[in-house]
Design an enzyme around this catalytic site. Sequence first.
Site, PDB file in Angstrom:
ATOM      1  N   GLY A 231       0.784  -1.236   0.000  1.00  0.00           N
ATOM      2  CA  GLY A 231       0.000   0.000   0.000  1.00  0.00           C
ATOM      3  C   GLY A 231       0.810   1.278   0.000  1.00  0.00           C
ATOM      4  N   ARG A 311      -3.527   0.365 -16.260  1.00  0.00           N
ATOM      5  CA  ARG A 311      -3.899   1.267 -15.173  1.00  0.00           C
ATOM      6  C   ARG A 311      -4.589   2.555 -15.656  1.00  0.00           C
ATOM      7  NH1 ARG A 311      -0.895   3.534 -12.027  1.00  0.00           N
ATOM      8  NH2 ARG A 311      -1.987   3.213 -10.091  1.00  0.00           N
ATOM      9  N   TYR A 315      -8.490   2.609 -14.298  1.00  0.00           N
ATOM     10  CA  TYR A 315      -8.966   3.557 -13.297  1.00  0.00           C
ATOM     11  C   TYR A 315      -8.450   4.986 -13.478  1.00  0.00           C
ATOM     12  CZ  TYR A 315      -5.865   0.180 -10.752  1.00  0.00           C
ATOM     13  OH  TYR A 315      -4.945  -0.745 -10.385  1.00  0.00           O
ATOM     14  N   CYS A 342      -9.926  -1.638 -29.446  1.00  0.00           N
ATOM     15  CA  CYS A 342     -11.244  -1.140 -29.842  1.00  0.00           C
ATOM     16  C   CYS A 342     -12.045  -0.837 -28.582  1.00  0.00           C
ATOM     17  CB  CYS A 342     -11.948  -2.164 -30.712  1.00  0.00           C
ATOM     18  SG  CYS A 342     -10.983  -2.583 -32.172  1.00  0.00           S
ATOM     19  N   GLU A 343     -11.467  -0.027 -27.747  1.00  0.00           N
ATOM     20  CA  GLU A 343     -12.074   0.424 -26.489  1.00  0.00           C
ATOM     21  C   GLU A 343     -11.653   1.873 -26.325  1.00  0.00           C
ATOM     22  OE1 GLU A 343     -13.945  -0.826 -24.012  1.00  0.00           O
ATOM     23  OE2 GLU A 343     -14.174  -2.791 -24.971  1.00  0.00           O
TER      24      GLU A 343
HETATM   25  C1  LIG Z   1      -1.296  -6.057  -3.895  1.00  0.00           C
HETATM   26  C2  LIG Z   1      -0.901  -6.518  -2.572  1.00  0.00           C
HETATM   27  C3  LIG Z   1       0.321  -6.153  -2.026  1.00  0.00           C
HETATM   28  C4  LIG Z   1       1.255  -5.188  -2.694  1.00  0.00           C
HETATM   29  O1  LIG Z   1       0.698  -3.951  -2.820  1.00  0.00           O
HETATM   30  P1  LIG Z   1       1.518  -2.723  -3.457  1.00  0.00           P
HETATM   31  O2  LIG Z   1       0.529  -1.644  -3.538  1.00  0.00           O
HETATM   32  O3  LIG Z   1       1.981  -3.197  -4.783  1.00  0.00           O
HETATM   33  O4  LIG Z   1       2.656  -2.457  -2.565  1.00  0.00           O
HETATM   34  C5  LIG Z   1       0.667  -6.688  -0.814  1.00  0.00           C
HETATM   35  N1  LIG Z   1      -0.141  -7.542  -0.158  1.00  0.00           N
HETATM   36  C6  LIG Z   1      -1.324  -7.932  -0.654  1.00  0.00           C
HETATM   37  C7  LIG Z   1      -2.148  -8.872   0.099  1.00  0.00           C
HETATM   38  C8  LIG Z   1      -1.754  -7.432  -1.862  1.00  0.00           C
HETATM   39  O5  LIG Z   1      -2.931  -7.802  -2.360  1.00  0.00           O
END
Ligand SMILES: *Cc1c(COP(=O)(O)O)cnc(C)c1O
Length: 422
Positions: A231, A311, A315, A342-343
């Site tokens: 994250g 990406r 989104y 074709c999008e």
């Molecule tokens: C996608 C994901 C990650 C990695 O997320 P990043 O945003 O790429 O750092 C880590 N753990 C789980 C369970 C995930 O689904």
Amino acid sequence: MTEKTFPLTKPELEALVKKYPTPFYLYDEGAMRENARRFSAAFSVFPGFCEYYAVKACPNPYILKILASEGFGADCSSLPELILSQKVGLTGEKVMFTSNETPEKEFIYANLMGAVINLDDITHIDYLEKALGTIPELISFRYNPGPLKTGNVLIGNPEEAKYGLTRPQIFEAYADVKKRGAKRFGLHTMVASNELNPDYFIETAVLLFELAVEVQEKTGVSVEFINMGGGIGIPYKPEETAIDYDYIARGMRKAYDKILGPAGLGEVKIFFECGRPITGPYGWLVTQAIHEKHIYREYIGVDASMADLMRPGMYGAYHHLTVLGKEKAPHDQVYDVVGSLCENCDKFAVQRSLPKIDIGDFIIIHDSGAHGRAMGFNYNAKLRAGELLLREDGKIVEIRRRETEADYFATLDFTGLGKFEV
Ligand SMILES: *Cc1c(COP(=O)(O)O)cnc(C)c1O
């Protein structure tokens, strides 16, 4: 502010495309290693710290091997990801299996590898025990804090997210697996995606540390690790700033000493399973302008498409574009830079101010080293780009060839057509 750079000059790239025509992904090993070392150094304030690279972000064994040599483990969520990790020598507790809606055979394989199994739901305890015939000695649970934490745009609010166990379920789950014979325990959460506020991760750590203490009080279970998930965001936009790993580590360490220490949990190991910040900024999708079109808007058609990098189309994610050799030229044109699907959402940039683009110009799509090639697909029978690696000695090696028609047809048996009566 983040400067958007590319490791090759225009003449170097011109020479490279003679051997490897565009589009392709290019990754920078030296930059990846430098960043991996900064990451590990920051979190070395926690003894036994480990970053489990989220394989899904860039599932290439050469990249994994580089990261493994920097001490990273692998975070997997499918059987092929487990196999990839094994191929580069990552097995046992160097592998975290954070999956959801997991098929039985994947649990069996993960267990055979000795991977750490991180369960997404309380009902998976029974499912896992039935699959394995036993409960593994080491087991972890993914916590979903629900209304206790607000999420962010990409992952949504925890309350609406499909992942993890609720608070009451967490206590029940540890008590349950302890009864069934588990001896070692872990705690995990992941409540954000592409988050650039460092305090968010310190707050999440506090939440987990407090929960670990409460788990110990209520169930007698002492977790041996706390896995912060992924994250951590990256500055896709030049006006954004990269996360300061040291700031997060320091803040987390303070909370750790305050909350876990007095509870006798001062030995708990801290893990992350980041993907995006580890490889994202060190990969580029390299394309060439092959068409220009002047209708109600000005369009530049490139030889990559959303099938290579979804990406922006999926989104509306921003990826910075530069026109190689024209970085300093006035950005006095406004373009939609588009791929060939074709999008209508197949656009790498919409109404973007860029220098005047000529056919044959290289358009570099930045920050594509995570969730780039990996999210590619074959819609419109598009064949996905390959991957090149810039080694530390300046040599460039192909680490995945581009797809061919034969790859696309590999799941079809044309020999059956003759006998197929219509
Ligand atoms: C996608 C994901 C990650 C990695 O997320 P990043 O945003 O790429 O750092 C880590 N753990 C789980 C369970 C995930 O689904």
